[in-house]
Design an enzyme around this catalytic site. Structure first.
Site, short mmCIF file in Angstrom:
data_model
loop_
_atom_site.label_atom_id
_atom_site.label_comp_id
_atom_site.label_asym_id
_atom_site.label_seq_id
_atom_site.Cartn_x
_atom_site.Cartn_y
_atom_site.Cartn_z
CG HIS A 156 38.48 49.90 43.83
ND1 HIS A 156 37.31 50.16 44.50
CD2 HIS A 156 38.56 48.56 43.71
CE1 HIS A 156 36.71 49.02 44.77
NE2 HIS A 156 37.44 48.04 44.31
CD GLU B 197 46.64 29.21 51.03
OE1 GLU B 197 47.30 30.21 50.66
OE2 GLU B 197 45.41 29.13 50.87
CG ASP C 71 48.68 32.79 53.01
OD1 ASP C 71 48.93 33.78 53.73
OD2 ASP C 71 47.73 32.77 52.21
CB CYS D 255 49.86 29.17 42.61
SG CYS D 255 48.97 28.79 44.13
C1 PEP Z 1 49.77 31.92 48.53
O1 PEP Z 1 49.41 32.04 49.71
O2 PEP Z 1 50.89 31.54 48.18
C2 PEP Z 1 48.83 32.27 47.44
C3 PEP Z 1 49.15 32.05 46.18
O3 PEP Z 1 47.66 32.86 47.77
P1 PEP Z 1 47.49 34.42 48.16
O4 PEP Z 1 48.78 35.12 47.82
O5 PEP Z 1 46.35 34.90 47.35
O6 PEP Z 1 47.23 34.35 49.62
MG MG Z 2 47.33 32.30 50.25
#
Ligand code: PEP
Ligand code: MG
Length: 577
Positions: A188, A430, A454, A501
């Site tokens: 945290h 992903e 991922d 993303c």
């Molecule tokens: C990803 O897997 O690319 C993603 C943006 O999600 P996270 O990093 O939260 O798993």
């Molecule tokens: Mg992810």
């Protein structure tokens, strides 16, 4: 004598300041403490509990007024621990056993913390820190130990573990940096430091003993370097680095309001990844054109119970409003994997990243999913909200999501709550499965957003958090590039927009290849936006397509990265520094 040590840099930036030891060792105070009768000690403990509760309540109140809801939620959890009747019972028993209020309080908190630690889980380890924080605060009150006093100058907070309440209780402008002996990136105190962009280094272990109260320290939150009592030479070396950082920041600031458009007029949207609605303001200062990923699970992780529809609605509405007319993509909760939630009581798993996580939980637990969908649909009235589901592997999952969205709308109408009918529903691509069948998935959704964090780990069978095999985790691996290309092509054929993303989107060289593939949006941590924008503005679409053609013929990921670097280095301001 100057000394340089290295830890793990978790929040970037260079900070210079005087050390303030924040996680005090109470041994000396305990040795000097003269306890009274057991009844007197019990009375002191009760008084301390009331006093600490009051301080917490007023800090929570201030944080709420400042809309620091995530930090307020963490302290609210502390307040609940302070007032927990079980904790009070345990303290009474330990005072009876030791004859000392502060010792009894610390023993009681430690005993409960140890139970969490035995679970060998990062999330529970972080909660153990919270419990110790609470115990220390109450004990310090009895011992008359003051919390760190803050003057007008900037300090570097240093502690084996620093209580989250210490950082949350101090004004941001007075904390230049944070150094932790232990700690994890999801603890945290780090979440709070991240929300405030405070450069942070953790995991320095025993070397913490080399740092003393009042020492001057330079810390580099990207590399993890800490220079203790720097020499003139070292100070001027870092001053040069700070100057370079400032120059680069000024150079990038000039790009803030310019569009990410290639020399021949192809436009890409650059948006930000955020963890709380408070991050939007900061993202806009870097020129973000909205939010491409709002990791909503942080709302769930910052709470000790399931957040209500109303709590979520407030957070989503705030983010959507702050985005103005720009998009705000809210990802439904991605719990599981490295982000467990204790109050869901999910059994430990052999392979949590391949287990009961994200959409799999949401589709099972309508009591969690429906309030979240409703909150997003309601927030849609205040701007351009979009809903995105993580970890999709099949068409049937999307169909089930669509049914639940319809059910949420019916329920909202029945409850007399207004909502938007224009909220786009998209998916994260992903998993390799989603990328491979992307042409089957595209007709069912409004958009794709490629989650490379991922996607890379699942495609290459390389744990994204394992340092030993980090060299294998390469976004430019030909297998990864093929899956991404295929996904973008499927989206374009179906006429939907496609973004990215995952962290790969923040790599300027990758951005050029993605441009060549036809990506329409790139979402990243906000400070990366200007560098990517500058790169996009320096190339033509023709050049991007040519580079893509070239690299798709190459066999090795490392060669591809090197080729991109060699070709485009001249356009990358950061690479020159
Ligand atoms: C990803 O897997 O690319 C993603 C943006 O999600 P996270 O990093 O939260 O798993
Ligand atoms: Mg992810």
């Amino acid at each position: 004598m100057a000394e340089t040590i290295r830890g793990k840099g978790v929040i970037s930036g260079i900070a210079v300041g005087q050390v303030l030891l924040a996680g005090q060792n109470l041994d000396g105070y305990l040795a000097a403490y003269k306890p009274g009768t057991v009844d007197e000690e019990q009375a002191k403990a009760n008084e301390a509990i009331s006093a600490v509760t009051e301080v917490l309540l007023s800090t929570i109140d201030r944080l709420r007024k400042e809309e620091q809801t995530e930090q307020a939620a963490i302290l609210e959890a502390h307040r609940m621990m302070v007032q927990d009747p079980m904790m009070a019972e345990n303290i009474a028993a330990k005072i009876a056993a030791t004859g000392s209020a502060p010792q009894g309080i610390l023993d009681a908190a430690n005993e409960q913390a140890q139970l969490f630690e035995q679970m060998e889980d990062e999330y529970f380890a972080a909660r153990a820190v919270d419990l110790r924080d609470v115990g220390k605060r109450i004990a310090k009150y009895v011992l008359g130990v003051k919390e760190p006093e803050i003057g007008s100058s900037q300090v570097i907070l240093v502690g084996e573990e620093i209580e989250p309440s210490v950082v949350a209780g101090m004004p941001t402008e007075q904390i230049a940096g944070v150094i932790l002996g232990s700690g994890s990136a999801t603890s945290h105190v780090v979440i709070i430091a991240k929300a405030r962009a405070i450069p942070t280094v953790l995991g320095i272990g025993d070397k913490i003993d080399l740092i003393h109260d009042g020492d001057e320290v330079i810390l580099d939150g990207s590399r993890g370097d800490i220079v203790i009592r720097p020499t003139e030479e070292e100070r001027s070396l870092y001053e040069t680095k700070i100057e370079e950082q400032k120059k680069l920041a000024a150079h990038y600031a000039a790009l803030k309001d310019l569009p990410a458009v290639t020399k021949d007029g192809v436009r890409v949207e650059l948006t930000a990844n955020i963890g709380t609605h408070m991050d939007v303001d900061n993202a806009l200062t870097y020129g973000a054109e909205g939010v491409g990923l709002f990791r909503s699970e942080f709302i769930f992780m910052g709470s000790t119970t399931i957040p209500t529809e109303e709590d979520q609605f407030k957070a989503y509405r705030a983010a959507v409003e702050k985005c103005g007319g720009n998009i705000c993509v809210i990802r439904t909760m991605d719990i599981g994997g490295d982000k467990p939630l204790p109050y869901l009581n999910i059994d430990p798993e052999e392979n949590p990243f391949l287990g009961y996580r994200a959409l799999r939980i949401s589709l099972d637990r309508h009591d969690l999913f429906l309030p979240q969908i409703k909150a997003i649909l309601r927030a849609g009235l205040y701007g351009k909200a979009a809903m995105m589901v993580p970890m999709v592997i099949s068409v049937s999952e999307i169909q089930r999501v669509q049914k639940l969205v319809e059910q949420a709308k019916v329920e909202l109408a029945h409850e007399g709550k207004e909502y938007s009918d224009d909220v786009q529903v998209g998916i994260m691509v992903e998993t390799p499965a989603a990328a491979v069948v992307s042409s089957l998935l595209a007709p069912y959704v409004d958009f794709f957003s490629i989650g490379t964090n991922d996607l890379i780990q699942y495609t290459l069978a390389v744990d994204r958090g394992n340092a030993q095999i980090a060299h294998l985790y390469n976004p430019f691996n030909p297998a990864v590039l093929r899956l991404i290309k295929r996904t973008i092509e499927s989206a374009r054929e179906a006429g939907i927009w496609v973004g990215m993303c995952g962290e790969m989107a923040s790599d300027p060289y990758a951005a050029v290849l993605l441009l060549g593939m036809g990506i329409s949006e790139l979402s990243m941590s906000a400070p990366s936006i200007p560098r990517v924008k500058e790169m996009i503005r320096s190339v033509t679409m023709e050049q991007a397509k040519q580079l893509l053609d070239d690299v798709m013929k190459m066999e090795h990921g490392v060669d591809i990265r090197a080729y991109m670097h060699k070709t485009l280095e001249a356009s990358d301001a950061s690479a020159k520094i």
